[in-house]
Each structure stands twice: as structure tokens, then as C-alpha cells.
Design a protein around this motif. Sequence first.
Motif, short mmCIF file in Angstrom:
data_model
loop_
_atom_site.label_atom_id
_atom_site.label_comp_id
_atom_site.label_asym_id
_atom_site.label_seq_id
_atom_site.Cartn_x
_atom_site.Cartn_y
_atom_site.Cartn_z
N MET A 130 1.21 -0.76 0.62
CA MET A 130 0.19 -0.28 0.15
C MET A 130 1.11 1.30 -0.05
N ILE A 131 0.61 1.73 -1.04
CA ILE A 131 1.55 3.30 -0.52
C ILE A 131 0.66 4.16 0.04
N ARG A 132 1.26 4.62 1.36
CA ARG A 132 1.19 5.86 1.85
C ARG A 132 2.20 6.93 2.32
N THR A 133 1.34 8.62 2.20
CA THR A 133 2.81 9.52 2.13
C THR A 133 1.82 9.90 3.40
N ARG A 134 2.74 11.41 3.60
CA ARG A 134 2.91 12.61 4.15
C ARG A 134 2.35 13.57 4.39
N PHE A 135 1.77 14.82 5.01
CA PHE A 135 2.49 16.05 4.61
C PHE A 135 3.82 16.51 6.10
N ALA A 136 4.56 17.42 6.52
CA ALA A 136 4.82 17.29 8.00
C ALA A 136 5.06 18.52 8.18
N PRO A 137 3.99 19.38 8.19
CA PRO A 137 4.85 20.88 8.53
C PRO A 137 4.74 20.70 10.17
N SER A 138 6.33 21.93 10.02
CA SER A 138 6.17 22.31 11.23
C SER A 138 5.49 23.59 11.66
N PRO A 139 5.10 23.24 13.19
CA PRO A 139 3.44 24.56 12.93
C PRO A 139 4.61 25.99 13.56
N THR A 140 4.82 26.72 12.54
CA THR A 140 5.02 27.30 12.62
C THR A 140 4.17 28.91 12.07
#
Length: 461
Positions: free
Chosen positions: A1-11
Amino acid sequence: MIRTRFAPSPTGYLHIGGLRTSLFSWLWAKKNQGEFLLRIEDTDLARNSEEAVEAILKAFDWVGMSYDGEAIFQSKRFDLYKKYIDQLLEEGKAYKCYMTKEELDQLREEQKAKGERTRYDGRYRDFTGTPPEGVEPVVRIKAPQEGKISFVDGIKGEFSVDASEVDDFIIARSDGTPTYNFVVAIDDALMGLTDVIRGDDHLYNTPKQIVVYEALGFSVPNFYHVAMINNEQGRKLSKRDGATDVMEYKALGYLPEALLNFLVRLGWSHGDQEIFSVEEMIELFDPKDINKSSSNYNLDKLLWLNAHYIKNKPHDDLAELLVDFGVDIRDSDKRDLILNATKERGKTLVELASQINLILNAPSEYNAKNAKKAFKGDAVEILGEFVEMLKGANASTKEEYHAVIESIVAKREIGFGKIGQPLRVSLLGSMTGSGLDEIMAILGTEETIRRVEKAIEFINA
RNA sequence: GACCCUUUCAUCUAGUGGCCAAGGAUAUUACGUUUUCAUCGUAAAAACAAAGGUUCAAAUCCUUUAGGGGUCGCCA
């Protein structure tokens, strides 16, 4: 299964560049019936804020993107990272370094002076002596000292750096907290990511993260490094270039589908196709079609797309959206007449709202230039006669109003403009705008006459 | 400064050695439709960063130069 992400730093707020990379990640997951995960990179406690997390979530919600499962907060996983730091220390894959910040600065100065790339010199790598007093050590990971670190980037292709380019970087600060490249690698691995799509400003972090993957025995995901978005002049996008916060676009009257369509075509394409519904994007998106080079932000194209989506939006939705822009025609029986008369004249909801207000609100004054031009000559007479004809015409539809104008044109043997211009300025106060018959159908005979008579009064005064 | 990435019309892009005297879209200009404006339609103008190679043939492969971007933190 394809698994992706978004990983922002909350600044801060969600930047359109961040929205584009997360859109790519989201599309790729959706296309493959995979998962798109959200991870908040808040290890820098000083710079993070809860409002920023909410702002990002809100922006996601507005564009209609959602993530699977629970959002992961790195700040809540320090124990986990600590465990891996201890493990590496025990296995001899990491070590404590007692170099002070001052010493490090000095080393960098020297290297810079020699024109070298700055890097840690590994002085504590094999240190076995007595540590210096009063220095809280950092933990550094042992990076390979020779050979190359390489990987295949899904966009840039083969990428490799010399081992000498990657130093024994810090994985835990002297206060024990873990650093970015360390936690990213751990979380990406633990979250089971298969494909990491991110900005190419991370290209140089990748070899470092690979060092971590290998030290911990994790398998390395596929990487895709997307080039940046620049401003219209090809320079780095900054706040001076207009809206960079996604939510600003909402306030400016853009539709989320237009923004997404605009962003997906920045760096990605599918033949000659320009218009993509979200469903089509999901169906057609493939990171192999992402361009290597950076692309420039282009407001004209966004505006064009927005106009396109406004024109094609169902009236129910349009009426609902306009409420935020000060126009509430949801319960008006003239709603469709109003929207048909105006929706091709607004590139944004702001413009559309002002077009509608132009019709709905009687002109409080006439622009001097317009009045002079339109109310000259026998305009008063014509308007007067028009009012009389209207009174007897019992018109209510666009076609019927049109017929009234036709008949006065025929009777007086004048051009359409001869009545059109004075009438338009009487009704709108403007020389341009929607069709007169459409406007009158919206206003009705009574209001039309009221406005025209007011204009006649103005001219005679 | 060192290292890396990148370079097709003003802008987004198609293009993976012959189908390319380079196609589409936006913007621009003209014309048409329209009472006006907008929409819409038609047309025009507009690019392979430069120079050298390789090849029968190069936008596509190689080299150098130039422009743009990135990285070099106990930030992320």
C-alpha cells in the motif's frame, strides 16, 4: 500500500508551496487507495504554536483534503526518540561529543577561511578519555567515512553525495532533545511511509536521514523532491508577492477547486490538459510526471481558472459562498436571474459580489464623467418616453423588457446605444455591466422606473 | 566561498534522436458576436540560455560557460 504524508512544522500559516507538495502526496495516496498521513513537526517547542496547527488544519479543510488516522505530534514522542538514541549509543553507532558551541564556531570559521564546506571534524568519534568538566554533551551519529551515500529520487533521478559531505551530525542536543533529521527518519519509518514527496530544499537532508535509516535497520522509502515555486519574476516567493497563506485565497474570493487546479499544474502536467477536477487529478496524477525545474507563480492563470470555476458552479453553491462576501440571495426568487447576469463578470467572488451589489443597490450618485457622456442631448426625452412605455407594457421577463427597448428604438429610429447608455447609467450609475434587459428583469418595472425617474430629475436639476 | 539541483514563447507547460521550419494554455494585440462591459469565437505575435562537440539526423546525448534556485545550525 502506498502511504504518504505531510509534515509541517507549526510555525505559521499553511503556505501555498506546502499546499502543493501535500496535494501531490495526497493525490498519490488517493490514486493508489493508499493513506495520506499528517505529522506535526513540533520539536522546536519555542517556535511552535497551537494556533499554527489549527491554521494548517483549517486550510486543509477548506480545500477539501483530509488525512487518514490521527495526526501525529512529534512533541509527544520524545520518549520514543530517546529510546532510539540510547540504542544507537549502546550499539556504538552514535557517541557523545563534548565540543562546545564556541569550539564549533571556531572550527567553522577556520573551514570557511580555507574555502571548505563546514563540517564537524569527528574529534570525539573515538574518544575514550575523561570528558571535559562542565560540558553537557550532544549525541552524534556515526556517518560513513568513505564511499557514497546514494538514492534514486523519483523526480531528479540518481542522486549521490560523497560520504565526506555528510558529517557526524547531531541527533540529540545537550538538553537531550532529538533533532530534526533524526526524528524525521524514525517517524517516516515507523509510520510505514512508502513515498516521501517534499520540497527539494530537503534534498541535502536525505543522505543524513538515510544514515539514520541504516543505523536503525529501517527500510528506505521512495523520495520525490519537488522544485520550489518562485514568484512571477522567477525569484523566491515572499510575502511581498501577494498571498502566500492558503486562507488568504479564501478571503480574496478564490474557489478551492481553482486553487488546487492552479497548483497541480505548477510543476506537473498531463499532456495539454489544463482543467482538472479533483477526481481527474486523482486518476491522472503520477509523480513521474513532475518537472525537475522550479516554476513561477502566475496570478493571471489562477484568475482565469477561478473565473472558469465560478462560471460552472451550481447556483446553490454560489449563493451560499457569496454570503461571506456580503451578498445573501439564497432565498431570492431572482437568484438565478442575478447569477446568470453577473457570474461571467467576476473573476473572484469579491468581484462577483460587487457586480451583484451594483445591480441590487440603486446608484447613490452618478459619476460626473459617465453622466456627462450618457445624459447629453435628447437623453432626457428618450428616458421620459421609455418610462411612459414601460408603464403600459406590463413587462416582467428579460424578453419583454428587451421588446420595450426595441420598440422605442424602432419608433424613434435611433441606435440601440442612444437609449442604452443613458438607461445603463440611470440604473447602475456605470457605463458598463450586465445586459439591460437582465437588469430590468431583476429590478422589476417599479424599481426600474424609480431609478430612471431619479436620473431624469438629476438631469433636469 | 564550497557542494548540489535546474534552464523550451512574458508565464505554466507538451516534447525522452527523425512525426518539431517546436504543440497547448494564460497573458497581449486584432477582428467578430454583444446596447456597453464581460463571456464566447477566430486570428496574430511570441521560445529550445550561449558556444562547442557526437550523429546521416539533436530541443532531446556529451563538454564548457552563463543565469536562476538550494544546502552548508545543538532551526525545521
